[in-house]
Design an enzyme around this catalytic site. Structure first.
Site: not given
Ligand code: M3P
Ligand code: FE
Length: 304
Positions: A150, A197, A211, A243, A252, A262
């Site tokens: 993603h 996602h 990213h 997450h 990351y 990532e």
């Molecule tokens: C992810 C993900 C931010 C959230 C990033 C989340 C930049 O990268 O893979 O769910 O707030």
């Molecule tokens: Fe991500």
């Protein structure tokens, strides 16, 4: 009709040799094709010609990102819908881009250039289709992810971008983060995949790339990736951790020219009727990094 999935990302790098060494030896991507100013990469389990194009340019950044549509005729339909929304589109004809046929391009409301394509050159994964082995050779260098997963772009007006991706492009929102006034700070969107996602949009400057992420098959591979990154002196941004949003396990880190990458695994299975998950701003720390519960300013403010 519809948006199937992320196909490739086209980026610029100010040091092509250094970037190429990192993406092939440390990330462990396959080098598909190389010319004086451009390198095409793919992951070992990807069927398409490439998933990453890097070209030399004095300033790092993203040229465009490309999603594949489900059917050939979808291009006409999306051209009509995107134009009707008010974004001018251009056609890129067959022969103008390596590894694919005709495509349409336009600027999304947050300023990034998006491309839609159906006709992609299928060069196959490294296992082949005849009595294939279930695993790649054990001596592939680096992290060697099987596929890209993603990407995340920034937007000043997340809600406007989110509605473009949902209403015009027909993508499904799986999760969102709302501020105290109920305004979207971030949205997670899926194409025809069962992933939480294919693209996410989080508040930040228009035009920016936050990213892109590679898929790994399990948590143990995330741990191994952390070892590979540390061994090679790669700057880790956050993790290994989890997450809250998507439930994915993650690290990351930055490529040598400062573009964030990532690696990601886990998450949950999304069906077309899966209900949207909502996070409130006071829980954003856990949404981002569930164990640490931090809203890291470097993480939110650094982008390409
Ligand atoms: C992810 C993900 C931010 C959230 C990033 C989340 C930049 O990268 O893979 O769910 O707030
Ligand atoms: Fe991500």
């Amino acid at each position: 009709m519809g948006i199937l999935r992320l196909a490739h990302i086209d980026v610029r790098t100010p040091d092509l040799d250094l970037a190429a060494a990192y993406y092939s030896e440390v990330m462990g991507l396959q080098t598909v094709q190389r010319s004086a100013d451009t390198v095409y990469f793919k992951c070992w389990d990807e069927e398409d010609h490439h998933s990453l194009r890097m070209r030399y340019h004095p300033r790092a950044g993203m040229d465009s990102f490309t999603f594949r549509v489900e059917a050939e005729d979808d291009l006409h339909e999306f051209e009509r819908k995107v134009e009707a929304y008010g974004c001018p589109t251009t056609r890129v004809s067959r022969g103008e881009a390596v590894g694919q046929g005709e495509s349409i391009r336009f600027e999304v409301p947050s300023g990034q250039i998006m491309e839609l394509v159906w006709d992609i050159e299928k060069t196959g994964n490294i296992l082949g289709k005849h009595n294939p082995r279930p695993t790649p050779p054990p001596d592939l260098p680096g992290i060697a992810p099987p596929r890209m997963d993603h990407m995340l772009v920034n937007a000043e007006e997340v809600a406007e971008s989110a509605s473009f991706f949902q209403e015009v492009l027909g993508m499904r929102m799986t999760e969102q983060v709302l501020d105290g006034n109920g305004h979207q700070l971030g949205v997670w969107l899926a194409g025809r995949t069962n992933s939480p996602h294919d693209i996410a949009i989080v508040n930040g400057p228009n035009g920016a790339l936050h990213h892109w992420a590679y898929w790994l098959d399990d948590w143990d591979h995330i741990r191994k990736a952390a070892d590979t990154l540390a061994y090679n002196g790669v700057q880790i941004d956050q993790g290994p951790t989890r997450h809250g949003v998507t439930r994915g396990n993650t690290i990351y880190f930055f490529d040598p020219l400062g573009i964030r990458n990532e690696v990601f695994t886990g998450g949950y299975w999304v069906d077309p009727d899966t209900e949207i998950i909502t996070w409130t701003e006071d829980n954003f720390g856990k949404g981002l990094f569930y164990y640490e519960n931090v809203v890291s300013q470097r993480f939110l403010r650094m982008h390409t």
